[in-house]
Design a protein around this motif. Structure first.
Motif, PDB file in Angstrom:
ATOM      1  N   LEU A 109       0.963  -1.051  -0.034  1.00  0.00           N
ATOM      2  CA  LEU A 109       0.043  -0.033  -0.015  1.00  0.00           C
ATOM      3  C   LEU A 109       0.883   1.301  -0.009  1.00  0.00           C
ATOM      4  CD1 LEU A 109      -2.651  -1.323   2.574  1.00  0.00           C
ATOM      5  CD2 LEU A 109      -2.868  -1.140   0.208  1.00  0.00           C
ATOM      6  N   GLU A 110       1.982   1.072   0.817  1.00  0.00           N
ATOM      7  CA  GLU A 110       3.037   2.187   0.469  1.00  0.00           C
ATOM      8  C   GLU A 110       3.522   2.298  -0.754  1.00  0.00           C
ATOM      9  OE1 GLU A 110       5.550   2.824   4.614  1.00  0.00           O
ATOM     10  OE2 GLU A 110       6.018   1.320   3.272  1.00  0.00           O
ATOM     11  N   TYR A 111       3.928   1.267  -1.338  1.00  0.00           N
ATOM     12  CA  TYR A 111       4.595   1.527  -2.873  1.00  0.00           C
ATOM     13  C   TYR A 111       3.528   2.023  -3.850  1.00  0.00           C
ATOM     14  CZ  TYR A 111       9.063  -0.406  -1.395  1.00  0.00           C
ATOM     15  OH  TYR A 111      10.219  -0.523  -0.992  1.00  0.00           O
ATOM     16  N   ALA A 112       2.006   1.727  -3.459  1.00  0.00           N
ATOM     17  CA  ALA A 112       1.102   2.327  -4.257  1.00  0.00           C
ATOM     18  C   ALA A 112       1.067   3.893  -4.380  1.00  0.00           C
ATOM     19  CB  ALA A 112      -0.228   1.591  -4.042  1.00  0.00           C
ATOM     20  N   MET A 113       1.269   4.417  -2.949  1.00  0.00           N
ATOM     21  CA  MET A 113       1.375   5.724  -2.955  1.00  0.00           C
ATOM     22  C   MET A 113       2.336   6.493  -3.150  1.00  0.00           C
ATOM     23  SD  MET A 113      -1.763   6.353  -1.338  1.00  0.00           S
ATOM     24  CE  MET A 113      -2.208   5.250  -2.624  1.00  0.00           C
ATOM     25  N   PHE A 114       3.674   5.864  -2.964  1.00  0.00           N
ATOM     26  CA  PHE A 114       4.926   6.323  -3.279  1.00  0.00           C
ATOM     27  C   PHE A 114       6.005   5.238  -3.464  1.00  0.00           C
ATOM     28  CE2 PHE A 114       8.749   9.301  -1.518  1.00  0.00           C
ATOM     29  CZ  PHE A 114       8.988   9.429  -2.775  1.00  0.00           C
ATOM     30  N   ASP A 115       5.993   4.893  -4.865  1.00  0.00           N
ATOM     31  CA  ASP A 115       7.130   3.993  -5.135  1.00  0.00           C
ATOM     32  C   ASP A 115       8.423   4.570  -5.626  1.00  0.00           C
ATOM     33  OD1 ASP A 115       8.820   1.954  -6.206  1.00  0.00           O
ATOM     34  OD2 ASP A 115       7.132   1.135  -7.791  1.00  0.00           O
ATOM     35  N   SER A 116       9.345   4.324  -4.326  1.00  0.00           N
ATOM     36  CA  SER A 116      10.768   5.348  -4.635  1.00  0.00           C
ATOM     37  C   SER A 116      11.771   4.489  -5.370  1.00  0.00           C
ATOM     38  CB  SER A 116      11.043   5.583  -3.078  1.00  0.00           C
ATOM     39  OG  SER A 116      11.099   4.563  -2.484  1.00  0.00           O
ATOM     40  N   THR A 117      11.460   3.636  -6.117  1.00  0.00           N
ATOM     41  CA  THR A 117      12.481   2.620  -6.676  1.00  0.00           C
ATOM     42  C   THR A 117      13.031   3.467  -7.674  1.00  0.00           C
ATOM     43  OG1 THR A 117      10.638   1.551  -8.193  1.00  0.00           O
ATOM     44  CG2 THR A 117      11.403   0.415  -6.093  1.00  0.00           C
ATOM     45  N   SER A 118      12.157   4.339  -8.710  1.00  0.00           N
ATOM     46  CA  SER A 118      12.998   5.070  -9.618  1.00  0.00           C
ATOM     47  C   SER A 118      12.117   6.369  -9.752  1.00  0.00           C
ATOM     48  CB  SER A 118      12.983   4.427 -10.930  1.00  0.00           C
ATOM     49  OG  SER A 118      11.521   4.271 -11.374  1.00  0.00           O
ATOM     50  N   LEU A 119      12.668   7.290 -10.582  1.00  0.00           N
ATOM     51  CA  LEU A 119      11.817   8.653 -10.788  1.00  0.00           C
ATOM     52  C   LEU A 119      10.712   8.253 -11.609  1.00  0.00           C
ATOM     53  CD1 LEU A 119      14.710  11.216 -11.735  1.00  0.00           C
ATOM     54  CD2 LEU A 119      13.119  11.140  -9.448  1.00  0.00           C
ATOM     55  N   ASN A 120      10.486   7.205 -12.389  1.00  0.00           N
ATOM     56  CA  ASN A 120       9.486   6.999 -13.340  1.00  0.00           C
ATOM     57  C   ASN A 120       8.395   6.255 -12.269  1.00  0.00           C
ATOM     58  OD1 ASN A 120      10.132   8.090 -15.724  1.00  0.00           O
ATOM     59  ND2 ASN A 120      11.336   6.147 -16.217  1.00  0.00           N
ATOM     60  N   ALA A 121       8.913   5.645 -11.444  1.00  0.00           N
ATOM     61  CA  ALA A 121       8.024   4.709 -10.640  1.00  0.00           C
ATOM     62  C   ALA A 121       7.178   5.594  -9.603  1.00  0.00           C
ATOM     63  CB  ALA A 121       8.650   3.626  -9.923  1.00  0.00           C
ATOM     64  N   ALA A 122       7.799   6.656  -9.197  1.00  0.00           N
ATOM     65  CA  ALA A 122       7.282   7.741  -8.245  1.00  0.00           C
ATOM     66  C   ALA A 122       6.668   8.618  -9.051  1.00  0.00           C
ATOM     67  CB  ALA A 122       8.603   8.790  -7.749  1.00  0.00           C
ATOM     68  N   ASN A 123       6.784   8.836 -10.308  1.00  0.00           N
ATOM     69  CA  ASN A 123       5.928   9.721 -11.138  1.00  0.00           C
ATOM     70  C   ASN A 123       4.624   9.016 -11.419  1.00  0.00           C
ATOM     71  OD1 ASN A 123       5.464  11.812 -13.097  1.00  0.00           O
ATOM     72  ND2 ASN A 123       5.433  10.445 -14.693  1.00  0.00           N
ATOM     73  N   TYR A 124       4.438   7.858 -11.567  1.00  0.00           N
ATOM     74  CA  TYR A 124       3.198   6.832 -11.899  1.00  0.00           C
ATOM     75  C   TYR A 124       2.856   6.351 -10.590  1.00  0.00           C
ATOM     76  CZ  TYR A 124       4.626   7.248 -16.624  1.00  0.00           C
ATOM     77  OH  TYR A 124       4.524   7.764 -17.827  1.00  0.00           O
ATOM     78  N   SER A 125       3.176   7.042  -9.475  1.00  0.00           N
ATOM     79  CA  SER A 125       2.180   6.335  -8.136  1.00  0.00           C
ATOM     80  C   SER A 125       1.056   7.066  -8.112  1.00  0.00           C
ATOM     81  CB  SER A 125       3.359   6.876  -6.818  1.00  0.00           C
ATOM     82  OG  SER A 125       4.305   6.101  -6.962  1.00  0.00           O
ATOM     83  N   ASN A 126       0.361   6.957  -7.006  1.00  0.00           N
ATOM     84  CA  ASN A 126      -0.930   7.507  -6.928  1.00  0.00           C
ATOM     85  C   ASN A 126      -0.775   8.928  -6.035  1.00  0.00           C
ATOM     86  OD1 ASN A 126      -3.499   8.473  -5.232  1.00  0.00           O
ATOM     87  ND2 ASN A 126      -4.392   6.275  -6.015  1.00  0.00           N
ATOM     88  N   HIS A 127      -1.147  10.018  -6.546  1.00  0.00           N
ATOM     89  CA  HIS A 127      -0.956  11.343  -5.949  1.00  0.00           C
ATOM     90  C   HIS A 127      -2.270  11.953  -5.532  1.00  0.00           C
ATOM     91  CE1 HIS A 127       3.048  10.599  -7.554  1.00  0.00           C
ATOM     92  NE2 HIS A 127       2.461  10.695  -8.967  1.00  0.00           N
ATOM     93  N   HIS A 128      -3.416  11.111  -5.596  1.00  0.00           N
ATOM     94  CA  HIS A 128      -4.722  11.774  -5.452  1.00  0.00           C
ATOM     95  C   HIS A 128      -5.291  11.242  -4.035  1.00  0.00           C
ATOM     96  CE1 HIS A 128      -4.347  11.636  -9.850  1.00  0.00           C
ATOM     97  NE2 HIS A 128      -5.099  12.638  -9.917  1.00  0.00           N
ATOM     98  N   CYS A 129      -5.072  10.212  -3.612  1.00  0.00           N
ATOM     99  CA  CYS A 129      -5.572   9.554  -2.371  1.00  0.00           C
ATOM    100  C   CYS A 129      -4.554   9.779  -1.209  1.00  0.00           C
ATOM    101  CB  CYS A 129      -5.982   8.109  -2.675  1.00  0.00           C
ATOM    102  SG  CYS A 129      -6.784   7.281  -1.383  1.00  0.00           S
TER     103      CYS A 129
END
Length: 527
Positions: free
Chosen positions: A398-418
């Motif tokens: 659930l953390e990674y769905a909110m903020f995936d810090s493995t790469s900039l692209n992964a962080a960019n496509y995380s959930n930024h709304h909820c």
């Protein structure tokens, strides 16, 4: 032109000896032919002249008709433009008249509601509660204890007070009915009559805070009381309705709830608490109430035992509803199928808040929920706190769905709304605190760059992610953008895990190994 036939004028040259006479005859024949040809030519010229004159006349006539047609077209264009202008002006006037009519209709409806409200208030100006409240001694003589007698009197006093206020047209923002004993039926009849008239008060005040609740601490109501309340509530519509567990629950109580909620055009919030929804009949009744009401915006089902099967039925009915908030806390939810959560979230764009707290989710449920969060862009708040007995070991998904810090692209496509509320101390869950998802995204990206900068690892990660020299302008531009992610909110204090943007810029320019850049510099030296 006639054909000259010399055969008709033959001469016996050998028989005539006078050549001059023959020449004269020939000349006469030639003159005759010449005259005949001239006459024919003049006749043809005359005919052609007449035809030319006729053609000129027709051309002139065509030009005249063309001019007239052009003039008519211009007139028609002008007329059409005038008509179009008048049409637009007419439509604008009609729109203005419709707005005025709507405003007048609203004023008329408001005035009509006020008249009916004042009629009720004036009629009940001198109204007094007609029933007597029993004394403690009378109740104790009927076999009730002193404590029970005091509670009965307190409940009757409440019914009398609420009934009187409804008769007087006072604003009551929460009316609760939760108690009955054998002698209270006449009081509930008074309550029912007042509740029917209270419709005019709710209509006139146009306040969305009016609520009605059934059940509570004592949970003592009978079928007779429910029947009285059902008749009144079918007439008087509240904005909020709460139904708590009562002694006589089951299918009859669900039928009562369905009948009260189904046709209520004003109902926006429906709350069910501790009402068993287990068999198919109860599920069908609840789904009927949800499906046939078009005004519902908030639905709360707590302690209702809505496990996997009932939950799927309810989700299917709510999939096409314009619901903003759903509360399913404390319902023993577990063993969900992938489409129960993920498909529901993806097919309900109006849902903004979902409460799934205090449920027994397993590891597979966490996978489904986290997958749904990765693809959902409409949910603004999800509650999953208070795990029983403990949170599943893979809750970090659930953390990674909110903020995936493995790469900039992964962080960019995380959930930024909820805004995810887990009840667990987690740094990654603090980044979706802004209402604007763009600000949340910028905050995560800059935090990731700052974290890597403390280890001087940005350049290595850039090379690992395939970011080359052509991305330098974008990276440097984004550094400024990410560092100012809250400029629209009037500035902010720097987080503990953030560094100065100049530090990141210096690290990139110093440590980033870029062969393309070195080759470019070497070629410049050779030139």
């Amino acid at each position: 032109m006639p054909k000259l036939r010399l055969d008709d004028h033959r001469m016996d040259i050998n028989a005539s000896s006078d050549s001059s006479q023959w020449m004269q005859m020939r000349q006469g024949m030639m003159d005759s032919l010449r005259v005949e040809l001239q006459n024919d030519l003049q006749s043809h010229v005359k005919q052609l002249t007449e035809k030319v004159a006729l053609l000129k006349w027709e051309v002139k006539k065509g030009e005249t008709e063309k001019s007239e047609l052009k003039q008519r077209c211009d007139t028609l264009h002008h007329t059409n433009a005038m008509l179009l202008k008048r049409q637009l002006e007419g439509e604008e006037k009609i729109s203005q008249l419709e707005e005025k009519l709507e405003s007048l209709q609203t004023s008329f409806d408001r005035a009509e509601k006020k008249v009916k409200y004042l009629e009720v208030v004036n009629k009940n100006q001198q109204w007094e509660y007609p029933l007597d409240v029993p004394t403690i001694a009378e109740l104790m003589s009927d076999g009730y204890s002193e404590e029970q007698s005091e509670e009965i009197i307190m409940k009757i006093d409440y019914i009398e007070d609420i009934t009187t206020k409804m008769r007087k047209g006072e604003a009551i923002y929460c009316i609760r009915v939760d108690f009955y004993y054998e002698g209270m039926l006449p009081h509930y009849r008074q309550f029912e009559n007042a509740l029917v008239e209270y419709k005019h008060t709710i209509d006139y005040m146009e306040d969305k805070s009016f609520g009605f609740a059934i059940g509570g601490d004592t949970h003592l109501l009978t079928s007779q009381v429910l029947l009285l309340l059902e008749k009144a509530l079918n007439h008087t519509h509240f904005h909020r309705m709460e139904f708590h567990r009562i002694q006589h629950e089951g299918e009859r109580y669900l039928e009562f709830i369905t009948n009260c909620a189904r046709d209520n055009t004003r109902l926006e919030k429906l709350h069910l608490d501790s009402i068993a929804i287990e068999n198919s009949r109860c599920i069908d009744l609840l789904c009927e109430a949800l499906n046939n009401n078009g005004s519902l915006r908030q639905i709360e089902l707590r302690f209702c035992g809505t496990e996997g099967g009932p939950l799927r039925e309810i989700f299917n009915k709510l999939r096409t509803k314009n619901v903003h908030k759903i509360d399913l806390a404390w319902n023993r939810l577990s063993n969900l199928r992938p489409r129960d959560i993920s498909e529901f979230l993806s097919s309900n764009p109006s849902l903004e808040e979902l409460d799934l707290s205090n449920n027994s989710f397993n590891e597979q449920d966490i996978v489904y929920i986290s997958d749904a969060l990765r693809h959902n862009t409409t949910l603004r708040r999800l509650r999953l706190q208070f795990w029983f007995p403990d949170p599943p070991p893979n809750w970090y998904l659930l953390e990674y769905a909110m903020f995936d810090s493995t790469s900039l692209n992964a962080a960019n496509y995380s959930n930024h709304h909820c805004h995810l509320i887990l009840g667990i101390n987690s740094k990654k869950l603090k980044y979706n605190t802004y209402d604007d998802p763009i600000l949340n995204r910028r905050k995560k990206m800059y935090t990731l760059l700052s974290t890597r900068n403390r280890r001087r690892a940005n350049a290595a990660f850039f090379e690992q992610d395939g970011i080359g020299i052509k991305h330098i302008p974008q990276i440097l531009s984004l550094l400024k953008t990410f560092s100012e992610h809250s400029i629209e909110t009037g500035g902010r204090e720097k987080e503990d895990d953030e560094v100065n943007p100049l530090s990141i810029t210096y690290e990139i320019m110093r440590d980033w190994r870029m062969p393309e850049l070195y080759n470019f510099v070497f070629m410049m030296d050779e030139d």
